[in-house]
Enzyme design. Structure first.
Site, short mmCIF file in Angstrom:
data_model
loop_
_atom_site.label_atom_id
_atom_site.label_comp_id
_atom_site.label_asym_id
_atom_site.label_seq_id
_atom_site.Cartn_x
_atom_site.Cartn_y
_atom_site.Cartn_z
N SER A 11 0.85 -1.19 0.00
CA SER A 11 0.00 0.00 0.00
C SER A 11 0.88 1.24 0.00
O SER A 11 1.63 1.48 0.95
CB SER A 11 -0.88 0.02 1.25
N HIS A 36 -1.17 -1.42 -4.33
CA HIS A 36 -2.45 -1.12 -3.67
C HIS A 36 -2.58 0.38 -3.43
O HIS A 36 -1.71 1.00 -2.80
CB HIS A 36 -2.50 -1.89 -2.35
N ASP A 38 -4.86 3.42 -1.89
CA ASP A 38 -5.92 3.72 -0.93
C ASP A 38 -6.51 5.10 -1.17
O ASP A 38 -5.86 6.12 -0.90
CB ASP A 38 -5.34 3.65 0.49
N MET A 40 -9.23 7.82 -0.14
CA MET A 40 -10.06 8.19 1.01
C MET A 40 -10.65 9.58 0.82
O MET A 40 -9.99 10.46 0.27
CB MET A 40 -9.21 8.18 2.29
N HIS A 69 -8.41 0.68 -3.95
CA HIS A 69 -9.31 0.46 -2.81
C HIS A 69 -10.03 1.77 -2.52
O HIS A 69 -9.44 2.69 -1.95
CB HIS A 69 -8.45 -0.01 -1.62
N MET A 71 -12.30 4.03 -0.53
CA MET A 71 -12.96 4.27 0.75
C MET A 71 -13.68 5.60 0.62
O MET A 71 -13.34 6.58 1.29
CB MET A 71 -11.91 4.27 1.88
N MET A 140 -11.25 -6.19 5.69
CA MET A 140 -10.43 -5.25 6.44
C MET A 140 -10.04 -5.88 7.78
O MET A 140 -10.89 -6.39 8.51
CB MET A 140 -11.19 -3.94 6.70
N ASP A 176 -6.24 -6.47 4.60
CA ASP A 176 -5.64 -5.13 4.58
C ASP A 176 -5.69 -4.53 5.98
O ASP A 176 -6.77 -4.35 6.54
CB ASP A 176 -6.46 -4.28 3.59
C1 DX5 Z 1 -6.20 1.40 5.70
C2 DX5 Z 1 -5.72 1.13 4.29
C3 DX5 Z 1 -4.56 0.24 4.23
C4 DX5 Z 1 -3.32 0.76 4.92
C5 DX5 Z 1 -2.63 -0.44 5.53
O1 DX5 Z 1 -7.39 2.10 5.66
O2 DX5 Z 1 -6.77 0.54 3.53
O3 DX5 Z 1 -4.27 -0.19 2.90
O4 DX5 Z 1 -2.45 1.43 4.07
O5 DX5 Z 1 -1.56 0.03 6.28
P1 DX5 Z 1 -0.71 -0.90 7.26
O6 DX5 Z 1 -0.23 -2.06 6.45
O7 DX5 Z 1 0.34 0.01 7.73
O8 DX5 Z 1 -1.68 -1.35 8.34
ZN ZN Z 2 -6.36 -0.45 1.51
#
Ligand code: DX5
Ligand code: ZN
Length: 230
Positions: A11, A36, A38, A40, A69, A71, A140, A176
């Site tokens: 990620s 990956h 993320d 948000m 991903h 969110m 998750m 994740d």
């Molecule tokens: C959290 C994200 C993850 C995050 C994971 O909301 O979806 O992809 O980057 O980070 P680590 O591996 O540090 O928990």
């Molecule tokens: Zn993620």
């Protein structure tokens, strides 16, 4: 039965955003299977990251699968933009919209693989009736929003139940949040085959550190899968 291979999806949330393109190239060379991303929105989750223009900007840095991903709530109005800007897989959250079946159809209609993500408190039964429209289920293992949080062990049981529900369908089970060389064997033995990791991959800041970090997670997961199959 041959154990399914474990894929590692770093990620980039944990990478150096000032050098994002370079970080993507470096983690690709260090052995990432997928990248990956993320996304948000500060509404579905309490944090804001980036949108389609950033995906477009880093697309030339790697030929690996861009695993996006989302969110964000709503997600449907943005699917086309993420597809055009370079997503290969788009994952939406089951909790983020009232019409999951429609969202999954829309992702596949764009020619992409479709994923659905479940927050820790959402039961796997939420996706029972969309299994045939899915390429990936993202369970998750933390509450989404931030990197570096602690793995929630209760999800191990959900991984195993989901694996049972999926049966022979060609659907990836991805996890994740809080994935490290310590938690990787637990999730892999429970049935996860795509492991997202942010902090555990990007610690060290160099290509050789990333390569060692990815290898440590992969080796720990694969050892657990082969000892379970033996
Ligand atoms: C959290 C994200 C993850 C995050 C994971 O909301 O979806 O992809 O980057 O980070 P680590 O591996 O540090 O928990
Ligand atoms: Zn993620």
């Amino acid at each position: 039965m041959r154990p399914r291979p474990v894929l590692i999806a770093p990620s980039i949330l944990a990478s150096d955003f000032a050098r994002l393109g370079e970080e993507v190239r470096t983690v690709d060379e260090a052995g990432a299977d997928w990248i990956h991303l993320d996304v948000m929105d500060g509404h579905f989750v309490p944090n804001i990251t980036f949108g389609p223009p950033i995906v477009k900007a880093i697309r030339p840095a790697s030929k690996k699968v861009f695993d996006v991903h989302l969110m964000i709530q709503p997600a449907d109005p943005y699917l086309e933009a993420f597809a055009e800007d370079g997503a290969d897989i788009i994952t939406v959250h089951a909790e983020a919209g009232p019409h999951l079946d429609r969202s999954l159809q829309a992702i596949r209609a764009l020619g992409l693989k479709a994923g659905v993500s479940l927050n820790p408190a959402t039961p796997e039964s939420a996706i029972e009736y969309v299994l045939d429209k899915l390429d990936l289920i993202l369970l998750m293992t933390v509450n989404p929003g931030f990197g570096g949080q602690a793995f929630i062990p209760a999800i191990l049981d959900k991984i195993a139940r989901t694996r049972g529900m999926v049966g022979d369908r060609p659907i990836h089970i991805q996890v994740d949040g809080g994935i490290t060389a310590k938690t990787a064997p637990l999730v892999a033995a429970a049935g996860a085959d795509v492991l997202v990791a942010g902090s555990a991959v990007f610690k060290g800041g160099t290509r050789s550190a990333y390569a060692a970090n990815i290898a440590a997670i992969r080796d720990a997961a694969e050892a657990a899968v082969s000892s379970a199959a033996a």
